[in-house]
Write an enzyme that holds these catalytic residues in place. Structure first.
Site, mmCIF file in Angstrom:
data_model
loop_
_atom_site.group_PDB
_atom_site.id
_atom_site.type_symbol
_atom_site.label_atom_id
_atom_site.label_comp_id
_atom_site.label_asym_id
_atom_site.label_seq_id
_atom_site.Cartn_x
_atom_site.Cartn_y
_atom_site.Cartn_z
ATOM 1 N N GLU A 1 -2.754 8.189 -7.882
ATOM 2 C CA GLU A 1 -3.380 6.863 -7.808
ATOM 3 C C GLU A 1 -3.955 6.732 -6.392
ATOM 4 O O GLU A 1 -3.216 6.830 -5.415
ATOM 5 C CB GLU A 1 -2.311 5.788 -8.079
ATOM 6 N N HIS B 1 -1.224 8.029 -3.790
ATOM 7 C CA HIS B 1 0.066 7.761 -4.425
ATOM 8 C C HIS B 1 0.347 8.827 -5.489
ATOM 9 O O HIS B 1 -0.174 8.766 -6.606
ATOM 10 C CB HIS B 1 0.010 6.353 -5.043
ATOM 11 N N ASN C 1 2.829 0.602 -10.288
ATOM 12 C CA ASN C 1 4.092 -0.124 -10.146
ATOM 13 C C ASN C 1 4.011 -1.595 -10.522
ATOM 14 O O ASN C 1 5.025 -2.216 -10.811
ATOM 15 C CB ASN C 1 4.634 0.057 -8.726
ATOM 16 N N SER D 1 4.397 3.157 -2.553
ATOM 17 C CA SER D 1 4.377 2.731 -3.951
ATOM 18 C C SER D 1 3.803 1.335 -4.088
ATOM 19 O O SER D 1 3.411 0.934 -5.179
ATOM 20 C CB SER D 1 5.804 2.696 -4.501
HETATM 21 P P1 NAD Z 1 13.321 9.151 0.336
HETATM 22 O O1 NAD Z 1 14.305 8.105 0.724
HETATM 23 O O2 NAD Z 1 13.735 10.214 -0.624
HETATM 24 O O3 NAD Z 1 12.751 9.903 1.642
HETATM 25 C C1 NAD Z 1 12.249 9.220 2.766
HETATM 26 C C2 NAD Z 1 12.255 10.182 3.947
HETATM 27 O O4 NAD Z 1 11.612 9.534 5.048
HETATM 28 C C3 NAD Z 1 13.671 10.568 4.415
HETATM 29 O O5 NAD Z 1 13.782 11.970 4.456
HETATM 30 C C4 NAD Z 1 13.745 9.957 5.819
HETATM 31 O O6 NAD Z 1 14.527 10.745 6.730
HETATM 32 C C5 NAD Z 1 12.272 9.953 6.226
HETATM 33 N N1 NAD Z 1 11.974 9.050 7.323
HETATM 34 C C6 NAD Z 1 12.445 7.802 7.545
HETATM 35 N N2 NAD Z 1 11.929 7.309 8.685
HETATM 36 C C7 NAD Z 1 11.108 8.260 9.188
HETATM 37 C C8 NAD Z 1 10.289 8.338 10.351
HETATM 38 N N3 NAD Z 1 10.213 7.344 11.232
HETATM 39 N N4 NAD Z 1 9.580 9.465 10.567
HETATM 40 C C9 NAD Z 1 9.658 10.505 9.697
HETATM 41 N N5 NAD Z 1 10.420 10.488 8.562
HETATM 42 C C10 NAD Z 1 11.129 9.363 8.323
HETATM 43 O O7 NAD Z 1 12.053 8.347 -0.204
HETATM 44 P P2 NAD Z 1 10.992 8.815 -1.318
HETATM 45 O O8 NAD Z 1 11.501 8.444 -2.649
HETATM 46 O O9 NAD Z 1 10.560 10.207 -1.057
HETATM 47 O O10 NAD Z 1 9.787 7.800 -0.998
HETATM 48 C C11 NAD Z 1 8.882 8.049 0.049
HETATM 49 C C12 NAD Z 1 7.634 7.208 -0.180
HETATM 50 O O11 NAD Z 1 7.043 7.597 -1.426
HETATM 51 C C13 NAD Z 1 7.904 5.711 -0.276
HETATM 52 O O12 NAD Z 1 6.830 5.015 0.291
HETATM 53 C C14 NAD Z 1 7.977 5.497 -1.774
HETATM 54 O O13 NAD Z 1 7.664 4.170 -2.143
HETATM 55 C C15 NAD Z 1 6.926 6.452 -2.265
HETATM 56 N N6 NAD Z 1 7.045 6.913 -3.665
HETATM 57 C C16 NAD Z 1 8.257 7.199 -4.191
HETATM 58 C C17 NAD Z 1 8.343 7.661 -5.503
HETATM 59 C C18 NAD Z 1 9.670 8.030 -6.123
HETATM 60 O O14 NAD Z 1 9.715 8.257 -7.347
HETATM 61 N N7 NAD Z 1 10.739 8.136 -5.354
HETATM 62 C C19 NAD Z 1 7.173 7.836 -6.284
HETATM 63 C C20 NAD Z 1 5.942 7.566 -5.684
HETATM 64 C C21 NAD Z 1 5.879 7.090 -4.376
#
Ligand code: NAD
Length: 297
Positions: free
Chosen positions: A153, A141, A191, A120
């Protein structure tokens, strides 16, 4: 470039949606997470979301089954990316974790494989510099929920090649999305604009200007936003909002981006929003009803 095999790293909120969309569009997907339980939950979530699409007649039962059969899971990055044409990393928003993951992907993915991050806010240029193929690293993104939201994005790092950008733009269109290319500065566009609004909404609550429902209602009805900023923060994940604000704060060195102390406290207390069952609202599994958290009444 011909992309067929896609590995998605991280099976959380975003990873399961990204896997869903690629699989539904005919790609072979390997969904990777260090946590096997998280992989099981992700497949169950994709199944439920596909059921909803079948119920709405958006897809057929056959298309649902084909989509599910296009996804396999793996708990090893090295094993899960070795046949990938594209890797989309969607692990936890933490810089050192992502740098480590990209080193692992770079060591195991075939030559020519494009390495994308769904980050993000973390610098794509910094992530690319952790690899030996910076020209093949790009930001892809997706927005939450991925199967519903149209925008992707696309973030060009300092070294990203034009060919890689064009491939990812075309690929996003193939997924039925609308790509929008931007350059690599803290928070990119989405963001950089969204998070200060969410932080200001949290400050308004913190300073007692208004309650949770009042703040969200003003923004929904007054600005025609489909969801208020506090509810949206719960959906994004308060830990994710906190991490993005830290990146903006450090990246620009401007105090206006400092996360509100209330947000810091909630994250420390494990109140992360929908994924933990409570944030500004309380979410009960299996129920559509949500109510304001007692913490603010
Ligand atoms: P989340 O916390 O729901 O999921 C993250 C996952 O990553 C977990 O299942 C965890 O077990 C896994 N993980 C951690 N370390 C790991 C590793 N070494 N190898 C493999 N898997 C690993 O997070 P999320 O909300 O899905 O966010 C993920 C990414 O997407 C982030 O970079 C976030 O900024 C981005 N993002 C999030 C949103 C949102 O609305 N939540 C929107 C756009 C982008």
């Amino acid at each position: 470039m011909n992309i067929k095999n896609v590995s998605v790293i991280g099976a959380g909120t975003m990873g399961n949606g990204i896997a869903h969309v690629f699989a539904q569009n005919g790609f072979s997907v390997t969904l990777i997470d260090v946590n096997a339980t998280q992989l099981e939950k992700a497949i169950a979530t994709i199944g439920k979301n596909l059921d909803r699409q079948v119920a709405k007649a958006v897809i057929t039962e056959d298309q649902k089954n084909t989509t599910l059969s296009n996804i396999i899971t793996n708990t090893s990055i090295a094993d899960g990316v070795k046949k990938a044409d594209l890797v989309v990393e969607a692990a936890t928003e933490n810089t050192s974790l992502k740098l480590d993951i990209f080193k692992q992907i770079d060591a195991a993915a075939p030559e020519g494989c494009i390495l994308a991050s769904n980050t993000s806010s973390i610098s794509i240029t910094k992530i690319a510099a952790a690899t030996n193929r910076p020209s093949s690293v790009i930001g892809m993104h997706f927005m939450n929920p991925v199967p519903v939201m149209k925008l992707v994005e696309i973030i060009n790092g300092y070294a990203t090649s034009k060919q890689v950008t064009n491939t990812i733009i075309e690929l996003s269109k193939q997924l039925g999305k609308t790509p929008c290319a931007v350059n690599d500065y803290p928070g990119f566009i989405a963001n950089r604009i969204l998070m200060p609004m969410i932080n200001e909404a949290i400050y308004s609550l913190f300073e007692g200007v208004a309650g949770v429902e009042e703040i969200d209602t003003v923004m929904k009805l007054g600005m025609a936003h489909p969801m208020g900023p506090l509810q949206l923060a719960d959906f994004i994940g308060l830990d994710v909002c906190y991490s993005i604000l830290k990146v903006l704060h450090e990246g620009f060195g401007n105090p206006k981006y400092a996360p509100c102390p209330l947000l810091c406290n909630m994250v420390t207390a494990g109140k992360l929003g929908v994924k933990s069952g409570e944030g500004f609202y309380v979410y009960t599994a299996g129920s559509k009803e949500i109510k304001v958290s007692e913490g603010f009444l």
